[in-house]
Design an enzyme around this catalytic site. Structure first.
Site, PDB file in Angstrom:
ATOM      1  N   GLU A  84       0.820  -1.216   0.000  1.00 51.03           N
ATOM      2  CA  GLU A  84       0.000   0.000   0.000  1.00 51.03           C
ATOM      3  C   GLU A  84       0.854   1.266   0.000  1.00 51.03           C
ATOM      4  O   GLU A  84       0.324   2.374  -0.066  1.00 51.03           O
ATOM      5  CB  GLU A  84      -0.923   0.005   1.226  1.00 51.03           C
ATOM      6  CG  GLU A  84      -1.953  -1.104   1.184  1.00 51.03           C
ATOM      7  CD  GLU A  84      -2.691  -1.265   2.511  1.00 51.03           C
ATOM      8  OE1 GLU A  84      -3.917  -1.413   2.465  1.00 51.03           O
ATOM      9  OE2 GLU A  84      -2.054  -1.244   3.572  1.00 51.03           O
ATOM     10  N   MET A 143      -9.294  -1.701   9.085  1.00 51.32           N
ATOM     11  CA  MET A 143      -8.882  -2.184  10.396  1.00 51.32           C
ATOM     12  C   MET A 143      -7.938  -1.239  11.150  1.00 51.32           C
ATOM     13  O   MET A 143      -7.339  -1.649  12.146  1.00 51.32           O
ATOM     14  CB  MET A 143      -8.242  -3.582  10.247  1.00 51.32           C
ATOM     15  CG  MET A 143      -9.196  -4.593   9.631  1.00 51.32           C
ATOM     16  SD  MET A 143      -8.510  -6.241   9.363  1.00 51.32           S
ATOM     17  CE  MET A 143      -8.305  -6.811  11.045  1.00 51.32           C
ATOM     18  N   GLU A 144      -7.811  -0.005  10.693  1.00 46.43           N
ATOM     19  CA  GLU A 144      -6.845   0.906  11.339  1.00 46.43           C
ATOM     20  C   GLU A 144      -7.327   2.346  11.507  1.00 46.43           C
ATOM     21  O   GLU A 144      -6.961   3.020  12.483  1.00 46.43           O
ATOM     22  CB  GLU A 144      -5.523   0.961  10.538  1.00 46.43           C
ATOM     23  CG  GLU A 144      -4.767  -0.336  10.436  1.00 46.43           C
ATOM     24  CD  GLU A 144      -5.259  -1.219   9.297  1.00 46.43           C
ATOM     25  OE1 GLU A 144      -5.943  -0.688   8.393  1.00 46.43           O
ATOM     26  OE2 GLU A 144      -4.991  -2.425   9.313  1.00 46.43           O
ATOM     27  N   ILE A 161     -13.985  -8.226   7.495  1.00 46.61           N
ATOM     28  CA  ILE A 161     -15.410  -8.478   7.215  1.00 46.61           C
ATOM     29  C   ILE A 161     -15.522  -9.240   5.892  1.00 46.61           C
ATOM     30  O   ILE A 161     -15.080  -8.744   4.853  1.00 46.61           O
ATOM     31  CB  ILE A 161     -16.202  -7.146   7.126  1.00 46.61           C
ATOM     32  CG1 ILE A 161     -15.937  -6.263   8.355  1.00 46.61           C
ATOM     33  CG2 ILE A 161     -17.698  -7.424   6.937  1.00 46.61           C
ATOM     34  CD1 ILE A 161     -16.436  -6.784   9.659  1.00 46.61           C
ATOM     35  N   ASP A 176     -12.417  -4.868  -2.110  1.00 46.68           N
ATOM     36  CA  ASP A 176     -13.341  -6.014  -2.050  1.00 46.68           C
ATOM     37  C   ASP A 176     -14.695  -5.535  -1.549  1.00 46.68           C
ATOM     38  O   ASP A 176     -14.830  -4.397  -1.106  1.00 46.68           O
ATOM     39  CB  ASP A 176     -12.774  -7.083  -1.109  1.00 46.68           C
ATOM     40  CG  ASP A 176     -12.621  -6.568   0.315  1.00 46.68           C
ATOM     41  OD1 ASP A 176     -13.598  -6.598   1.062  1.00 46.68           O
ATOM     42  OD2 ASP A 176     -11.517  -6.110   0.681  1.00 46.68           O
TER      43      ASP A 176
HETATM   44  N1  ADE Z   1      -9.603  -4.064   4.379  1.00 46.00           N
HETATM   45  C1  ADE Z   1      -9.851  -4.370   3.091  1.00 46.00           C
HETATM   46  N2  ADE Z   1     -10.953  -5.131   2.980  1.00 46.00           N
HETATM   47  C2  ADE Z   1     -11.403  -5.306   4.252  1.00 46.00           C
HETATM   48  C3  ADE Z   1     -12.490  -6.010   4.793  1.00 46.00           C
HETATM   49  N3  ADE Z   1     -13.339  -6.687   4.008  1.00 46.00           N
HETATM   50  N4  ADE Z   1     -12.671  -5.994   6.140  1.00 46.00           N
HETATM   51  C4  ADE Z   1     -11.802  -5.316   6.928  1.00 46.00           C
HETATM   52  N5  ADE Z   1     -10.756  -4.645   6.465  1.00 46.00           N
HETATM   53  C5  ADE Z   1     -10.553  -4.628   5.131  1.00 46.00           C
END
Ligand code: ADE
Length: 255
Positions: free
Chosen positions: A17, A198-199, A177, A222
């Protein structure tokens, strides 16, 4: 006029990233602190410090606090990927956070659900100016760079259309997720939620406490669904790195 950013901290969770940024730094100097490499130097004329936090809220919070306390950054940008939880936000789109929430914070019944205990708030607003600049940078990247920077085969593989740049709420939690149940629960809790990662909200809390302006920009990797684990890895490898690089380059060039 140069952007009024005396010293910019740039955090990503994964090396993909942030690919290319350190290679483009003038006079890079690396210092290792608490198992992370902080690389300082000039990025297209802006004094910057790049660091990889690794994944999760604790890692991100520790990294942000160190950037501020030890490396004296005046602004922080988090750049990386996220899963979409909104039907209007597609893979390949870009989301800039107006505000962030820790969707896994739950000290109920002691405190209202999602509220950070003893801080009295659940939502943390990102800095308006920094987010506006990122929005402009992302717009220029989409208009002028993305076609050149992402291979056509990868654009076909991920069925990427011209990316849209969204602004809104991002949720963070120590949880990847990848299914309908959590997606639905999260959208019920936050109907305006655009994306999950997540951050970001951990960095937001640290920056709020230190009074440091911050912004979070995420490329959608995603759909936070069953296909997310596969899509995530491939997307991060092949596409996300180009987005982060291109947008940060445009940001530094705005001044
Ligand atoms: N970062 C990228 N895709 C994610 C997801 N589906 N859940 C949590 N963090 C993510």
């Amino acid at each position: 006029m140069p952007l009024p950013i005396p010293r910019l901290g740039i955090i990503s969770a994964l090396h993909q990233e942030q690919a290319g940024l350190i290679d483009n730094m003038a006079q890079p100097q690396s210092v290792t602190r608490a198992m992370r490499d902080y690389v300082s130097g000039q990025l297209w004329g802006i004094d910057s410090v790049c660091v990889l936090s690794r994944i999760g809220k604790t890692a991100a919070a520790a990294t942000a606090a160190t950037l501020i306390e030890r490396f004296g950054v005046t602004h922080i940008v988090f750049t990386g990927v996220a899963g979409s939880v909104d039907a209007g936000v597609a893979v390949g789109d870009i989301v800039i956070a107006d505000a962030l929430v820790q969707h896994d914070m739950n000290a109920a019944p002691l405190f209202p659900r999602f509220e950070v205990p003893l801080l009295g708030q659940a939502l943390f607003s990102s800095d308006r100016h920094l987010s506006d600049w990122l929005f402009e940078a992302a717009g220029r990247f989409v208009a002028e760079d993305v076609d050149k920077m992402v291979a056509e085969t990868d654009r076909e593989l991920f069925r990427l259309h011209r990316p849209r740049v969204h602004r809104g709420l991002i949720g963070s939690g120590d949880e990847f997720i990848h299914g309908p149940q959590r997606r639905v629960e999260l959208r019920e809790a936050f109907p305006q939620l655009l994306a999950v990662e997540m951050e970001g909200a951990a960095v937001a809390q640290v920056c709020f406490e230190f009074g440091v302006p911050f912004a979070v920009i995420r490329t959608i990797s995603d759909g936070a669904d069953e296909a997310a684990p596969r899509d995530f890895m491939q997307f991060v490898e092949r596409v996300a790195s180009r987005y982060s690089f291109g947008i940060v380059r445009r940001l530094c060039g705005l001044g």
